[in-house]
Design an enzyme around this catalytic site. Sequence first.
Site, PDB file in Angstrom:
ATOM      1  N   THR A 187      17.391 -12.039  14.945  1.00  0.00           N
ATOM      2  CA  THR A 187      16.121 -12.161  15.483  1.00  0.00           C
ATOM      3  C   THR A 187      16.046 -10.998  16.786  1.00  0.00           C
ATOM      4  OG1 THR A 187      16.305 -14.338  15.539  1.00  0.00           O
ATOM      5  CG2 THR A 187      14.916 -13.591  17.121  1.00  0.00           C
ATOM      6  N   GLY A 232      23.248 -16.468  19.100  1.00  0.00           N
ATOM      7  CA  GLY A 232      24.226 -17.022  19.617  1.00  0.00           C
ATOM      8  C   GLY A 232      25.807 -16.261  19.337  1.00  0.00           C
ATOM      9  N   GLU A 497      16.488 -21.003  12.633  1.00  0.00           N
ATOM     10  CA  GLU A 497      16.213 -20.667  11.181  1.00  0.00           C
ATOM     11  C   GLU A 497      15.099 -21.064  10.559  1.00  0.00           C
ATOM     12  OE1 GLU A 497      18.642 -19.260   9.330  1.00  0.00           O
ATOM     13  OE2 GLU A 497      19.857 -18.773  11.231  1.00  0.00           O
TER      14      GLU A 497
END
Length: 786
Positions: A187, A232, A497
Amino acid sequence: MTTTIIPDPREPNNLPPTTINPDLARERANTLFNPLSITHFLDGNDPSITTRRRQLESWIIRDPTGIFSNKDNNYLHRTERHTRSLAKFVRLVELCRAAGVAAPGGNNHGKNAIKMGSAAVQHLEGEIIATPEFLTLVSTISDDPFPTSLHWVMFVPNILTLCDAEQQSRWLPLCRDWKMIGCYAQTELGHGSNIRALETTATFLKESDGGAKGGEWVIHSPTLTSTKFWPGTLGKTANHAMIIAQLIDGNGKPKGIHNFLVPLRSMDDHTHLPGVETGDIGPKIGYNNMDNGFAKFDHVKIPRRNMAMRFASVDEMGNYGKVVAEGGASSDAASKVAYITMMQVRAYIIHSSNEALAMACTIAIRYSTIRRQGYNADAETKRNNNAPNEFQVLDYRQQQHRLLPLLAASYAIFFTGKHVLARLKDIERQLVSGASTITKVGVADIHATTSALKSYCTTFTADGIEDCRKACGGHGFLVCSGLVELNNTYLQSCTVEGDNQMLPQQVVKVLLKLVAAVQSGDEAALEEYKVTDMNYLVDPLKALMENGGDLPTKSNFAFPSSNTTSSKDFLDVPTLLSAFQHRSACLLLDVAMQLQSSMGTSTAQQAWNDALLAMARASRAHASYLLLRDFSNGLQEEQAASSCLGPKELNVLSQCLTLLALYWMDKFLDDFLQIQCITSAHIPQLRQALLDTLTEVRPSAVGLCDARDFSDFRLKSDLGRYDGDVYPAIMEAARRDPLNTESSGEGGVGLGYEESLKKLIVGGIGEYRGMDNGDNKGLSGTMSRL
């Protein structure tokens, strides 16, 4: 039901609490099934697995260092939470190594190695993240996610599935030994789900053009919006990242999205490497242990072989080509495996929803059992020490309607999550073996299944957790309820997701191909659908197309006339499944017909845009049918097999299945009325059946929560305690707040008194002194001169 007390190593003296709130004790005594039998089933249909899980949980709960305590979490800043979480993870790894987790002869997890030619897709000996013990321990710690989580959730799986044998031999030992800690960075600040629009580039630089020997890649962020943002583990923890970038080969030609392993920080002192900038993106609603990060690359050079090269490669001259495995894997295997890797993460999100929802239900149902409110005029006796007698909150119908279907749904999601994960593992095993019989239809089907279920389950679970919080009244607003953090942590699942509002488009794209296949009458094409989740739609679609008709589509299935039916007709599970099956087919065909009709008056893009709301309804219908079907099939399989579930346990779970179907039929009543599956005259019968099923499930509510076997340590809730001793726990949490424990003087003087409040109460700043006769009009001299 009287059950034998089983030793529990998680508890002091290895036994459950002996002093239990009388209301909870009564509920447990009146339970008509054995919750522990369901616990054994959920753990893997083997009592020894439950015993082992509890032992593992005790390592964390009773660890002598005390590092795993979550007691003060609610009072810590996110920076402290993050650093404490890192300390917890280091201790976890230490415990695993000391106990020999993943040691030779222990778990033998290599026996199911997936081989592709000479390359084995398997974890190395000693790799703790591959073991069920590790995942149990991580769940037990119950402290949001670890900052290291993306290392085992996505980074290592990408190396295993997309990197060749030589690359694995270099990188996996470093991952196993925690020298290399990685994340998955797809992303960007300006792009998420639309991966084709990602802007980060990986440009091949030949040796002759100034590159390193054999050529190298230049990783670059050409714009602000190309900054990797949200992954993350990226912010402060990872020293490597699997970067998803646009590949530009040695001839300057773009070759689409590929994976590149990019070093971020030194493995010696964790400092940034040249050209790399990473950091944390800042406070979020929840998930604040995790250092979701950003990364910007300024012409960062990495070796040629740092491109994931299992299915595609670039030679020293910068020539791009596909790799065909010894086993004969097809040239599109890479895209399929990439899909499977992504879908496995979605499947884990789906499956984890069942536990998150079950935890919220456990808290709310236990609290609703011990909480009493409202005078019980029907009672002839008064409750001890609490006169007049009051209702248990769980006995109110609206509370049952709020909570019991959510509890039922948690079990439905368990069955479906288990089914989807097993199916994905089987597909991955076939794909990477090179002997795959998996077709594009099969991959598209599991993509549609995981997309529909991820969107529906996470939305339903997030809403359900919040409903559980509201169902606890004012105390549900307390952080010590456990529901606030659970809710805030879970919310990210609705976006990560694949955003839940966007995924239905992907679902319907796949399902519309089935509609086209049915419409064409091509039996050979339809043969491929027989092993898919979509196959249930074929017969209803055929019948609907034969009948023709206008929008909205009318179902070929309908409940008999209300004159000849009763509420009992709505309690038959096969009949309910038929209703959901035909609802899904009708709403899907509505989308197809709407698109076809709109094409004559608007562009294809506008027609698609206008149909998005209808697509959302069709995707929701598909997901809810799959959940009910898998729940039903799972119970039938357990009934036929040698299972830990006896007749009483199967019966209560069957009641949950019926309750959930009726709840969703009532909740989405407009769908069933629209397709004329039922009429308005059926509604009282449907709702009576729902009421009757709530009555059936109500005595089992606490037992179904206990069957989940959540320790108090993991639940982290003063309202959901196993012993029901709620009110002392709430008061203890209140007194522990730093506002109460820290003071600026004797006698309980609070922080801020000397600096501020004293000026009001003692200093006279707030005194009204009337209007004077000058020009100040009641203002102080200083203020009047402003």
